[in-house]
Design a protein around this motif. Structure first.
Motif, PDB file in Angstrom:
ATOM      1  N   PHE A 110       0.834  -1.203   0.000  1.00 52.20           N
ATOM      2  CA  PHE A 110       0.000   0.000   0.000  1.00 52.20           C
ATOM      3  C   PHE A 110       0.867   1.250   0.000  1.00 52.20           C
ATOM      4  O   PHE A 110       0.667   2.166  -0.809  1.00 52.20           O
TER       5      PHE A 110
ATOM      6  N   ASN B 147       1.220   3.254  -3.755  1.00 58.75           N
ATOM      7  CA  ASN B 147       0.400   4.460  -3.781  1.00 58.75           C
ATOM      8  C   ASN B 147       1.193   5.722  -3.471  1.00 58.75           C
ATOM      9  O   ASN B 147       0.607   6.788  -3.249  1.00 58.75           O
TER      10      ASN B 147
ATOM     11  N   SER C 219     -10.868   7.932  -1.099  1.00 58.29           N
ATOM     12  CA  SER C 219     -10.904   6.560  -1.603  1.00 58.29           C
ATOM     13  C   SER C 219     -10.650   5.609  -0.442  1.00 58.29           C
ATOM     14  O   SER C 219     -10.261   6.031   0.655  1.00 58.29           O
ATOM     15  N   TRP C 220     -10.875   4.328  -0.691  1.00 58.04           N
ATOM     16  CA  TRP C 220     -10.798   3.325   0.366  1.00 58.04           C
ATOM     17  C   TRP C 220      -9.857   2.204  -0.043  1.00 58.04           C
ATOM     18  O   TRP C 220      -9.837   1.778  -1.199  1.00 58.04           O
ATOM     19  N   PHE C 221      -9.075   1.731   0.946  1.00 58.13           N
ATOM     20  CA  PHE C 221      -8.139   0.622   0.720  1.00 58.13           C
ATOM     21  C   PHE C 221      -8.515  -0.524   1.655  1.00 58.13           C
ATOM     22  O   PHE C 221      -8.761  -0.331   2.847  1.00 58.13           O
ATOM     23  N   ASN C 222      -8.498  -1.737   1.105  1.00 54.72           N
ATOM     24  CA  ASN C 222      -8.856  -2.927   1.860  1.00 54.72           C
ATOM     25  C   ASN C 222      -7.587  -3.585   2.426  1.00 54.72           C
ATOM     26  O   ASN C 222      -6.813  -4.178   1.669  1.00 54.72           O
TER      27      ASN C 222
ATOM     28  N   LYS D  68      -6.289  -2.258  -5.603  1.00 52.30           N
ATOM     29  CA  LYS D  68      -6.365  -0.837  -5.912  1.00 52.30           C
ATOM     30  C   LYS D  68      -7.286  -0.104  -4.941  1.00 52.30           C
ATOM     31  O   LYS D  68      -8.139  -0.707  -4.286  1.00 52.30           O
ATOM     32  N   LEU D  69      -7.111   1.209  -4.889  1.00 50.43           N
ATOM     33  CA  LEU D  69      -8.017   2.039  -4.103  1.00 50.43           C
ATOM     34  C   LEU D  69      -9.409   1.980  -4.713  1.00 50.43           C
ATOM     35  O   LEU D  69      -9.570   1.916  -5.939  1.00 50.43           O
ATOM     36  N   GLN D  70     -10.420   2.037  -3.851  1.00 57.05           N
ATOM     37  CA  GLN D  70     -11.805   1.923  -4.293  1.00 57.05           C
ATOM     38  C   GLN D  70     -12.608   3.154  -3.868  1.00 57.05           C
ATOM     39  O   GLN D  70     -12.204   3.890  -2.979  1.00 57.05           O
TER      40      GLN D  70
ATOM     41  N   TRP E  31     -10.992  -0.983   7.321  1.00 56.35           N
ATOM     42  CA  TRP E  31     -10.708  -0.277   6.080  1.00 56.35           C
ATOM     43  C   TRP E  31      -9.756   0.881   6.368  1.00 56.35           C
ATOM     44  O   TRP E  31      -9.679   1.376   7.495  1.00 56.35           O
TER      45      TRP E  31
END
Length: 611
Positions: A507, A511, A568-571, A577-579, A605
């Motif tokens: 991550f 990013n 944006s959100w990262f799992n 990818k960021l969502q 998250w």
């Protein structure tokens, strides 16, 4: 440490220049270049003169531009091929350089003999004819390495921040990998390695023989495949550190020491240490950082296996010097004064200063101690009170965030920011649990009815450390679990946890997160109490990271920041990818609602706000 070239002037004896040196290795920037000379014939067990204490070889290496210049300690190398021959005698003496840059390098060998000349600056010594004064030069080309290989990135060093930086690439470093087993080097394929405790046998690392690849190193007709495979596995999982005790005589494992015999602290085992070096060199090529925990807590005090009862005497000086001479060329490592260290502050400062003086490369120096002694120990070492550059923290699994943040903050206030990592998790009986189903276990641990699992470790240990400004994690394996801190020889026992570590490291890298410019700002994050844990890590005006133990609801106080941000959100469970969540943009100037994640709102998250 005083320069030998200066010290020799006191003898009034001009340097002799009759011998020659051999240069071996890939002569490229950041690669290991080995200088070998024919010196006095000796045996590992000689007492008068002792080849380890009574001879002192130091080599001055200098780039043609005049900088850098390194004074590198040398060592007795038996026949020069001890990893293969198991030789205990010979006339080869050796020093290693990892040159910073291409171009022509020159060298001058200083070689003296005298009682305790290797460990005492004021020892009476005289030049050794045909060796002292040898000079020469060699060419170094640019490195051809890339990817994980540290030789394509340069030496990792302390730069006055909370993170280490690679000298060549300029990248900052986050680590993740195993803290266990502390008996990593208790390996059956290393020469003269024995088990003193029936319950702590030597390792075969047989579970990782499958991870050894054609072309990987071995020694003595195929030995070493298991431990080399273990290093490969860690690297292939996307992790980047291994941790080990090079000396645990009298400790929990009592099966690792660098000496010719357990209690002979003034004579070193040349073949065993050459074999260690093969493993360490391979680890660096695979992008795996080396955590040297230099002693175990049981050896700090007045016991037969302690080094000078904790003081900086001949045994301790020689131990530090030998480790630096043999392994200091490695590019990414730290010297840890000891696991759960209980030396006095003066002893700790003296040892750290000696390491700094003898190590030409200025590697990272840290200290580890008991959780309930951190306030007592660290407050006497932060700032200008010592040369330490970081802390190796041991805390309960759910205290990682708070304790990392404390020492990141306190060290910065003291004027010397420490690189702080969470390197051991309590409780000692469970640590980081094995994967669910591993060896029939459910992967859960806990004491007094309090349960936690690898998902709690991910949330509160891994992300808790990173969001506090910590430099990474190493995972300890509790002694009540399978594959524990003493007998583990299968890193696959925590396979899923390594995936979570890889996801976190990727991550930050993929990013372009400027974590070295960010700081903890938990007070800005507003969450419902049931959504804990929750952390905020930010560079105001540029980027905010909000880690949510549950996906929401949550708000971020941007009342002092008027910038507009994309959301944006990262799992952290699956990576990728960021969502997009329910909110895609926010404007500063107030407390803003972060919305809800793309899915699984009850899971953890990471919300990313970027200008």
């Amino acid at each position: 440490m005083a320069s030998l070239s200066v010290g020799l002037l006191n003898w009034g004896v001009p340097p002799v220049q009759a011998g020659e040196a051999t240069i071996d290795g890939e002569q490229k920037a950041w690669h290991k270049v080995t200088l070998t000379v024919d010196g006095p014939q000796a045996k590992e067990t000689d007492s008068s003169p002792n080849p380890f204490t009574d001879y002192r070889m130091t080599v001055d290496f200098e780039h043609e531009s005049g900088s850098p210049r390194y004074q590198v300690p040398g060592y007795f190398a038996a026949d020069g091929n001890a990893a293969e021959s198991s030789a205990t005698s010979g006339n080869k003496w050796r020093a290693h350089l990892s040159p910073d840059k291409p171009g022509q390098w020159t060298y001058t060998v200083h070689f003296v003999q005298g009682k305790n000349a290797a460990v005492e600056d004021n020892a009476k010594a005289k030049p050794v004819a045909d060796v002292d004064g040898i000079t020469g030069k060699f060419k170094v080309a640019a490195s051809d390495k890339s990817g994980r290989d540290f030789r394509g990135r340069g030496r990792l060093g302390y730069v006055g921040k909370h993170y280490l930086q690679f000298k060549d690439s300029g990248e900052y470093f986050l680590k993740a990998g195993p803290d266990a087993p502390e008996t990593f080097l208790a390996y059956v394929d290393f020469d003269d390695t024995i088990a003193n405790k029936p319950k702590v046998p030597l390792k075969s690392w047989k579970a990782h023989v499958q991870d050894w690849n054609n072309g990987d190193p071995t020694w003595k007709d195929g030995k070493g495949k298991g431990i080399i495979g273990a290093v490969n596995y860690i690297a292939d999982k996307g992790c980047n550190v291994v941790s080990f005790l090079p000396y645990n005589a009298g400790g929990d494992g009592d099966n690792v020491w660098p000496f010719v015999a357990r209690d002979d602290q003034l004579h070193y085992d040349c073949s065993k240490l050459d074999q260690w070096q093969i493993v360490f060199d391979h680890a660096q090529a695979k992008g795996v950082y080396l955590h040297f925990k230099m002693q175990e807590t049981e050896m700090d005090d007045d016991v037969p296996t302690s080094l000078n009862k904790g003081d900086l005497g001949p045994e301790r000086k020689l131990y530090c010097r030998e480790l630096v001479a043999r392994f200091g060329h490695e590019l990414a490592l730290n010297w840890n004064l000891g696991e759960e260290n209980t030396q006095t502050p003066k002893q700790q400062r003296d040892m750290a200063k000696y390491i700094q003086d003898v190590d030409p490369y200025g590697h990272h120096i840290v200290i580890h101690t008991f959780p309930n002694q951190q306030d007592k120990v660290y407050t006497q070492l932060i700032g200008d009170q010592s040369v330490l550059t970081g802390a190796s923290l041991q805390n309960g699994w759910n205290a990682a965030h708070a304790r990392t943040l404390k020492w990141v903050t306190e060290s910065a206030k003291a004027g010397r920011p420490w690189v702080c990592a969470n390197d051991e998790q309590g409780p000692a009986s469970f640590g980081v649990p094995a994967d669910p189903g591993y060896e029939g276990k459910d992967g859960k641990g806990g004491e007094k009815g309090k349960q936690y699992d690898l998902h709690d470790i991910r949330k509160q240990t891994l992300w808790g450390t990173l969001m506090a400004g910590g430099a990474g994690v190493e995972y300890y394996f509790g002694y009540k679990l399978p594959q524990n801190d003493l007998v583990c020889e299968d890193f696959r026992s925590r396979d899923q946890s390594w995936d979570y570590c890889r996801i976190a490291l990727e991550f930050f890298g993929e990013n372009d997160i400027p974590f070295w410019e960010m700081k903890n700002m938990d007070s800005l994050l507003k969450v419902d109490s049931s959504a804990q844990p929750a952390y905020c890590f930010a560079k105001p005006g540029s980027i905010y990271l909000a880690f949510l133990g549950e996906g929401g609801p949550s708000k971020l106080d941007l009342s002092k920041d008027n910038q507009a941000y994309q959301v944006s959100w990262f799992n952290p469970r699956t990576g990728g990818k960021l969502q997009k969540g329910s909110v895609t943009q926010v404007k500063g100037g107030s407390v803003v609602d972060l919305g809800t994640p793309p899915e699984d709102a009850k899971e953890d998250w990471l919300v990313v706000l970027r200008k």
